[in-house]
Design an enzyme around this catalytic site. Structure first.
Site, PDB file in Angstrom:
ATOM      1  N   VAL A   1     -10.302  13.438  97.639  1.00  0.00           N
ATOM      2  CA  VAL A   1      -8.727  13.335  97.567  1.00  0.00           C
ATOM      3  C   VAL A   1      -8.402  13.761  96.062  1.00  0.00           C
ATOM      4  CG1 VAL A   1      -7.210  11.078  97.166  1.00  0.00           C
ATOM      5  CG2 VAL A   1      -9.093  10.870  98.915  1.00  0.00           C
TER       6      VAL A   1
ATOM      7  N   ALA B   1      -9.063  13.566  90.694  1.00  0.00           N
ATOM      8  CA  ALA B   1      -9.484  13.772  92.179  1.00  0.00           C
ATOM      9  C   ALA B   1     -10.899  13.196  92.168  1.00  0.00           C
ATOM     10  CB  ALA B   1      -9.880  15.236  92.338  1.00  0.00           C
ATOM     11  N   LYS B   2     -11.198  12.846  93.455  1.00  0.00           N
ATOM     12  CA  LYS B   2     -12.421  12.438  93.873  1.00  0.00           C
ATOM     13  C   LYS B   2     -13.068  12.712  95.182  1.00  0.00           C
ATOM     14  CE  LYS B   2     -15.431   9.326  91.537  1.00  0.00           C
ATOM     15  NZ  LYS B   2     -15.599   9.353  90.202  1.00  0.00           N
ATOM     16  N   GLY B   3     -14.286  12.552  95.457  1.00  0.00           N
ATOM     17  CA  GLY B   3     -14.929  12.883  96.614  1.00  0.00           C
ATOM     18  C   GLY B   3     -15.964  12.084  97.119  1.00  0.00           C
TER      19      GLY B   3
END
Lengths: 417, 122
Positions: free
Chosen positions: A61, A106-108
């Site tokens: 994201v 962001a992050k995953g």
């Protein structure tokens, strides 16, 4: 809904709405700073060691890329959800804004249980996931980093997979790499060192020094253990620590070097001799000067916020305080150094790693630590000034600084087309 | 990278005027302990100054206070150990114990041999 089961995305939105109300932010701007720019969901079929094929769901994201490339970790955990990754990506945006780093947020995450996977299965999963999100990451686009259950080795696989796909080495695509592959010196203790700098700044405001301050630390992982080491080195007394097995307390202070040895040898700090056994909950309400929650989310809730006796809470963990508990602490004048400021040392040294990669240079550990101190001090002072000007909590002030910076950037860039 | 440490310590000898610096036991102790850390060299001198914690006298003035000034040029990798030693020598934790400054050194030159950089220190 119980606080412990609260949806992280709803909490993140609740926090933003609170600051937006206070700032009287225009609703169109609230929407622009709230919703993620891009959500990518991927399915990764992986051949397991026994020959079967498992398909794992992953996310990346990108909450905001207004102030720079996306930046944020990737976590491997069975409880990963899209809402969790969305919330974490928003918190990365605020963290990067508070620190004034030229990054968005962001992050995953991948829904998997790495503890039940072999190293080769993890490598295949990491490489497939990297190939799937390959289109939206890159040194100038979005730069992943380690998070829960991901480490320098996994970053090395991401770095290699991305570089192989591009046909050339790209050091800047990921941070938290092993030092021998372009990782930054000082990264290991960066979160704890940053936390320590914010504590020192807070004490200075109260005209106190670190010497003999009694500190309780919940969690003895990367953040908690090095907080203990660094703060003891500055003259503080670490009176309590804990891990998933429970906690220990000695009013005269624990010996941190011994704690590391006990943890290494037995897997838990509770085997430390010369201390009383306590629970994780009891640790939070101990009589101490500084409390450092360095473990999981939602540890300080309406159940225990009234009983906390520390003067300062330094949030080394992400989201350790529920919004309702936060209000109680604010009413009680407990000085909370909010997570988006307190634990931003990690992403700040990630930023330094990215800068070193782009410049194809490397800095000494001392250089990294001094630059980190400089940025942490500036960020703390900015947030503290804002909290004093408006007579508001440090958390609200940190969010104000962050939202101000992002909304200003949105205004300046304008709407495209 | 070369760095310079400039350190100001509170002297333990009260009657500095009648004690030659070559006979100053505190200076000798500092030299001994820094040599154990294999610092490449040291300059020590007496200085006067004031700081934020200096106390106002009965006339309302802040009198200048005596300090030992220690200057060391060394490699960055040795900094932390030397700083720790100086803090220990100063009596860490005591108000007015002193201050340590660290600054970058662009270059070092040994005049007799024209060696430069790290070579000029050793």
């Amino acid at each position: 809904m119980a606080e412990h089961d609260a949806n992280p995305w709803k909490i993140a939105c609740q926090q933003l709405d609170k600051v937006a109300d206070y700032m009287e932010l225009d609703q169109s701007m609230v929407n622009m700073v709230k919703y993620p720019k891009r959500i990518l969901q991927v399915y990764c079929p992986i051949k397991m060691d026994d020959g079967s094929v498992n398909t794992y769901t992953g996310y990346r994201v990108q909450h905001s890329m207004v102030r720079g490339p996306g930046k944020g970790g990737i976590r491997f955990h069975p409880d990963v959800t899209e809402d969790e990754v969305k919330a974490l990506s928003m918190w990365m945006t605020w963290k990067n804004c508070v620190m004034d780093l030229p990054f968005g947020g962001a992050k995953g995450g991948i829904i998997c249980d790495p503890k039940k996977m072999s190293e080769s299965e993890l490598e295949r999963l990491t490489r497939r996931y990297t190939s799937e999100i390959n289109l939206i990451i890159g040194p100038n686009v979005d730069i992943p980093a380690p998070d829960v259950n991901t480490d320098p080795q996994i970053m090395a696989w991401i770095f290699d997979t991305y570089s192989m796909n591009r046909g050339h080495t790209e050091h800047g695509v990921v941070t938290g790499k092993p030092v021998s592959l372009g990782g930054s010196k000082g990264r290991l203790k960066a979160t704890s060192r940053g936390c320590m700098f914010t504590i020192m700044s807070a004490l200075k405001k109260f005209e106190k020094t670190i010497s003999n301050q009694e500190i309780a630390i919940q969690g003895f992982g990367n953040a908690g253990s090095y907080c203990a080491e660094l703060l003891e080195g500055q003259g503080a007394s670490i009176t309590a620590v804990s891990d998933s097995q429970g906690g220990i307390y000695n009013a005269n202070g624990l010996d941190v070097e011994t704690l590391f040895r006990v943890k290494e040898e037995t897997g838990t700090v509770v085997e430390y001799e010369d201390a009383d056994r306590i629970s994780n909950d009891e640790l939070l309400t101990l009589d101490c000067d500084i409390l450092i929650p360095a473990a999981l989310e939602n540890q300080i809730t309406t159940d225990n916020a009234d009983d906390i006796r520390a003067d300062i809470i330094a949030e080394a963990a992400n989201g350790p305080t529920s919004p309702d508990a936060d209000q109680i602490l604010e009413n009680r004048d407990v000085f909370v150094i909010p997570d988006i400021l307190c634990n931003a040392g990690g992403v700040t040294v990630s930023y330094f790693e990215w800068v070193q990669a782009l410049q194809a240079t490397f800095w000494s550990e001392r250089e990294v630590n001094l630059k980190l101190r400089d940025l942490m001090d500036k960020a703390f002072d900015r947030v503290y000034e804002r909290s004093q000007e408006h007579n508001i909590s440090m958390r609200l002030a940190a969010y104000m600084v962050a939202v101000d910076r992002l909304s200003e950037a949105i205004d300046l860039r304008g709407l495209y087309p | 990278m070369l760095r310079k440490i400039q350190c100001f310590l509170r002297p333990t000898i009260t009657d500095l005027e009648s004690t030659d610096i070559f006979d100053d036991e505190q200076a000798k102790e500092i030299q001994k302990r820094l040599m154990e850390l294999e610092v490449p060299g040291m300059t020590i001198s007496r200085a006067v100054g004031f700081g934020r914690r200096s106390e106002t006298n009965e006339k309302g003035d802040i009198p200048l206070e005596k300090r030992l000034k220690i200057e060391i040029v060394l490699e960055e990798s040795k900094l932390e150990a030397v700083i720790d030693e100086l803090k220990d020598l100063a009596g860490a934790g005591e108000v007015g114990a002193g201050k340590i400054f660290v600054m970058p050194v662009e270059d070092a030159i040994r005049i007799s041999t024209e060696e430069t950089g790290r070579s000029a220190l050793y």
